[in-house]
Design a protein around this motif. Structure first.
Motif, mmCIF file in Angstrom:
data_model
loop_
_atom_site.group_PDB
_atom_site.id
_atom_site.type_symbol
_atom_site.label_atom_id
_atom_site.label_comp_id
_atom_site.label_asym_id
_atom_site.label_seq_id
_atom_site.Cartn_x
_atom_site.Cartn_y
_atom_site.Cartn_z
ATOM 1 N N SER A 1 77.987 42.342 89.434
ATOM 2 C CA SER A 1 78.071 41.411 88.302
ATOM 3 C C SER A 1 79.399 40.671 88.278
ATOM 4 N N LEU A 2 80.488 41.381 88.572
ATOM 5 C CA LEU A 2 81.821 40.781 88.486
ATOM 6 C C LEU A 2 82.162 39.906 89.684
ATOM 7 N N THR B 1 82.229 41.557 82.299
ATOM 8 C CA THR B 1 80.783 41.388 82.291
ATOM 9 C C THR B 1 80.175 42.403 81.331
ATOM 10 N N THR B 2 79.009 42.083 80.802
ATOM 11 C CA THR B 2 78.246 43.071 80.024
ATOM 12 C C THR B 2 76.867 43.267 80.637
ATOM 13 N N SER B 3 76.680 42.802 81.852
ATOM 14 C CA SER B 3 75.383 42.879 82.519
ATOM 15 C C SER B 3 75.472 43.752 83.765
ATOM 16 N N ARG C 1 88.510 40.069 84.575
ATOM 17 C CA ARG C 1 87.136 39.599 84.594
ATOM 18 C C ARG C 1 86.280 40.568 83.778
ATOM 19 N N ARG D 1 82.243 40.340 72.860
ATOM 20 C CA ARG D 1 82.391 38.877 72.959
ATOM 21 C C ARG D 1 82.719 38.265 71.597
ATOM 22 N N ASP E 1 85.057 35.565 81.185
ATOM 23 C CA ASP E 1 83.698 36.055 80.958
ATOM 24 C C ASP E 1 82.849 35.527 82.110
ATOM 25 N N VAL E 2 82.576 36.384 83.109
ATOM 26 C CA VAL E 2 81.883 35.903 84.302
ATOM 27 C C VAL E 2 80.393 35.663 84.026
ATOM 28 N N ASP E 3 79.832 36.308 83.003
ATOM 29 C CA ASP E 3 78.425 36.093 82.684
ATOM 30 C C ASP E 3 78.193 34.687 82.138
ATOM 31 N N LYS E 4 79.128 34.205 81.332
ATOM 32 C CA LYS E 4 78.967 32.900 80.679
ATOM 33 C C LYS E 4 79.895 31.840 81.262
ATOM 34 N N GLN E 5 80.667 32.222 82.304
ATOM 35 C CA GLN E 5 81.540 31.280 83.012
ATOM 36 C C GLN E 5 82.482 30.544 82.052
#
Length: 386
Positions: free
Chosen positions: A251-252, A211-213, A209, A359, A83-87
């Motif tokens: 994002s990714l 992302t949702t952003s 990987r 998620r 989850d690259v948004d939340k690392q």
């Protein structure tokens, strides 16, 4: 690559994608005379289906080509979704724990173009196999002594007479149409896009990987710096695909990129009303379509080929179509209760509330993986070893 020998043979396969090539290679390795007819000028140019699960790797080993796949593919013994948004790691599937039931406890990632090239080259080494490109089949008909196919080749109209014909010619199968079968099922409301992008200095990045952003996107590395993007979107979404790709890459990865290939499509779950009629049989997407979520479509087709090959040999040996009909009925039941049901569940989870719950769902699934019996069952299902 084109061969102008006589057209009569024991088995004719329509379609030289992964399924047709695997079936043809398996039959030819047993000394069976086989002709493959492919409408395109060569095998696939693009990556399409890049995931090769353990059950399929076992089949490739039986076909004598697994070493080439292991040399060219990315090997993933531990599938860890980032989850690259939340690392953080959102979901982890330790496929290596299946080493007690398979010699290939791993996922292989390889562009479908490379898969087809390996299989094509192996097939062309078989003295009983003929592979003809630029050959468009126009009719398939059951005859008293077998099956007759009419097709257009570069030199003109041709006919092929064979004992058994197999349709491996995809979701828009002419062979399926010719036996009067229909591809019944459903089309999901949501749509999806795929894109292959080159991103410099990205080989070290963990994958898959997510992302949702600003929207759900998944990235899978296929070669050192080439990535597959999976981009679900809602019907009526007016955002241009180029913009969706650019937003997903930023994002990714947050890096510059080069767009190699892209495609938009609908998601389906469909099953042919018939898998066989007389001495004409279907395999792969000609027989069943499932959502690409889970990456099991091509694998299921190759498993079709591994099961159909022995049925064809038995039918030729016994002089009866009964083994073909047995394959058709049993395999249809397996697909309906197996890969189609599994990928349908995954797709509905992915698309639930347009992906906004992914998620939560994956976190719950990751918690379930902490329970050994549950983890074992999930891993076997993913690996297609059930």
């Amino acid at each position: 690559m084109e061969n102008t020998h006589r057209d009569d043979c024991l088995v004719t396969i329509v379609g030289a994608g992964p399924v047709g090539l695997c079936l043809g290679l398996g039959l030819a390795r047993q000394g069976t005379e086989v002709l493959l007819l492919e409408k395109n000028p060569d095998t696939a140019e693009h990556s399409r289906a890049p995931a090769i699960w353990p059950a399929t790797q076992e089949i490739l080993a039986d076909l004598g080509v697994i070493d080439q796949f292991l040399q060219q593919a990315i090997t993933v013994p531990r599938l860890s979704l980032q989850d690259v948004d939340k690392q953080r790691t959102l979901f982890c599937a330790p496929l290596a724990q299946l080493s007690d039931i398979t010699s290939y406890p791993q996922l292989l990632v390889l562009p479908q173009s490379d898969t087809e090239a390996i299989l094509r080259d192996a097939l062309l080494q078989q003295p009983t196999a003929r592979l003809r490109f630029n050959c468009k089949v126009e009719s398939v008909s059951q005859q008293q002594q077998g099956v007759q196919l009419s097709y257009t080749a570069p030199e003109g109209r041709r006919r092929a007479q064979c004992r058994i014909a197999v349709g491996c010619d995809g979701g828009k199968s002419l062979v399926r149409e010719q036996i009067g079968a229909a591809l019944e099922g459903k089309t999901y409301q949501a749509q999806a896009a795929l894109a292959d992008v080159d991103i410099e200095d990205s080989a070290h990045l963990p994958f898959p990987r997510l992302t949702t952003s600003p929207a759900l996107a998944i990235g899978i590395r296929m070669t050192d710096n080439r990535w597959r993007l999976i981009l679900p979107f809602a019907p009526g979404d007016s955002i241009p695909l180029d913009q969706r790709i650019e937003e997903a890459v930023q994002s990714l990865f947050g890096k510059p990129y080069h767009n190699v290939w892209q495609s938009e499509f609908r998601l389906h779950q469909r099953l042919s009303t018939l898998f066989s009629q007389g001495a004409i049989v279907l395999a792969g997407d000609a027989a069943h379509l499932n959502s690409p979520v889970g990456g099991q479509g091509m694998n299921a087709g190759i498993i079709d080929a591994s099961l159909l090959g022995p049925a064809i040999l038995a039918a030729l040996d016994k002089g009866t179509d009964a083994p073909l009909h047995h394959y058709a009925q049993s395999r249809r039941d397996e697909i309906q209760s197996g890969v189609n049901r599994f990928t349908d569940k995954l797709t509905r989870i992915l698309l639930w509330r347009q992906g906004r719950m992914i998620r939560l769902v994956l976190s719950l699934a990751n918690m379930a993986m902490a329970v050994p019996p549950v983890r074992r069952r999930i891993l076997k299902k993913m690996a297609m070893l059930t």
